[in-house]
Write a protein that holds these residues in place. Sequence first.
Motif: not given
Lengths: 283, 359
Positions: B112-119
């Motif tokens: 979730e965090r990786v997706t959030w940061a990547a977005q």
Amino acid sequence: MMARFALVPSILLCAIGFYGAMLWTVVISFTSSTITPRYEFAGLAQYVRLFTMDRWHVAYTNMFVFGALYIACSLIFGVLLAIALDQSIRGRNLLQTIFLYPIALSFIVTGLAWQWLLNPTTGLQNYVRGLGFESFAFDWLSSPDRAVYTLVIAGVWHAAGLVMAIMYAGLGSVDGEIWRAGRVDGIPRTTMYRRIILPMLKPVIIVCVVLLSMDVIKSYELVVAMTGGGPGYSTDLPAKFVVDNLFTRTNIGLASAAATLMLASIIVLLLLFGWLQKERVAR
Amino acid sequence: MIGVQIESLSRHFGALPVLRDISMEVQPGEFTVLLGPSGCGKSTLLASIAGLDDLQGGRILFDSADVSDLEPAERNIGMVFQSYALYPTMTVRQNLSFGLEVAKTSKADIQERVTWAAQLLQIEPLLDRKPSQLSGGQRQRVAIGRALVRKTNLFLFDEPLSNLDAKLRTEMRVEIKELHRRLGATFIYVTHDQVEAMTLATRIAIMQGGRIEQYATPEDVYERPASLFVASFIGAPPMNLLPATLKQTSHGVVAFTGDHTVSLKGYPFKIAPADGQPIVIGIRPENILIDGNVAPTLRAEVVVVEPLGADTLVWVDCAANRMAVRTHPKEAKGLSGSIGLSFKVENLSIFSKDSGLRL
């Protein structure tokens, strides 16, 4: 133009001396030569003869046993020493000198020194028994099954310092900010080395493996000085097999066949490394 | 949001002092920029806040909790380095998630965090690439992403844009400011580039020789520099500085510089000036007017005229001092020879020549 001409003698010398000699050896391996070269085609007769000899099989297998252990142990010890040096600040230069010293010695000296140390009647076993441990036994050197491991011990002692020096230089080249980033991320040192730093140094490790492999293939002095190939021919290595057959057993054809097989092994190894390097570039 | 208090911090490498008794307070949600020339101690100060360097004296508090003895990871900060310091053998995704994996964060949470940061950083298409396959700007984004996934409220940036080219630097500058606005977190940012400092900061700490010369808003730092060093460091070209001598007269305080007399009547002196005190008058190039009147404040010789497009710099010599005057291109046309200059007293900065401090 003149400058190029000036190079011609050395290029010729190199071509004849190295590649000519290689070619000649390969040619001889297909003849029936014994004490002197005889250009009489014998097909694969020398190779067939080679493969029926138990001594050749022992020598060739030993190369892989000795090689695998020598490379693996030298790498492990060398890398651990380099990490230890990388970690400690004090006495770094002294330690580096101590561990680098063995490389300055020839394999003959290393072999003789370890022969004395491991000789059951004069060395370590005798010393420990002298201390009162009468049942202590360390006689690998005189055991046909284990003598090859004594070669590994001496070889690793000799080469670990070189791996250490190369790896230490590699570790020193790692950007300090990577370490800082790891500390901010809370990554323990051991994990940093295992997952980040050592994978980064893969090219350096490959260089070490190449250097060590060359040691393995050409290793002759160590065996001669330490075990003389014995007990029996249990610690024979291909290089020693070739020299023995070439000069003492006067069997040029057979020696050439063995040498050709060594060359073939080296070429296979080189291709393997070339492929590994290419993989690395591709990724 | 985390507030950072720094209390009389000192740090030295051997005999060389790098930080001398530094105290400052960063308010929660603030964007503080540490600005200064190389070797002023700004990166060392940041490393001390991160916990990467041992302190020789003083304390650091996060929200009034002493963190001086905590390891960087325990301080829960996100940090972006000048060389990006990405883990080169790992993919972008692994770079972002590795710290979390080691900290035993749950898989779903990491995802979730990786997706959030990547977005947020628009690096989703790059997640499966290695750092060596990325451009400088993309690497910088990944480095910021690695700080973001730590879900912290304090971000430290160590000259993050200095390895980028000028165009990319401008773009990333805007993005970092936008990021600060969206996250609402506390940012502490080290740079030697005054444009970055002026555009990004809510407050700038200008450092020199291991000390903070001034810690104030960009406007204050620009308009009311606290010292001669700040005056000559900020601004391009920097503030014009004219050495002068102070005199108390019946018409109020005046300064003598060369053959000229400058009235300082109405200048808000912080300390009552002494008669005959050597001072330095500072004036920004844009605060000088080219004056056609018969009795201008100063007379100067035009040296060169530099058209910059939006405005024009006129370089003049006034009593052996080279000064820059920023003016409208139309006004600068055909300017040569001796011209008259004037300025308003409230636009001046007066410094003591001895201490270099603002009077």
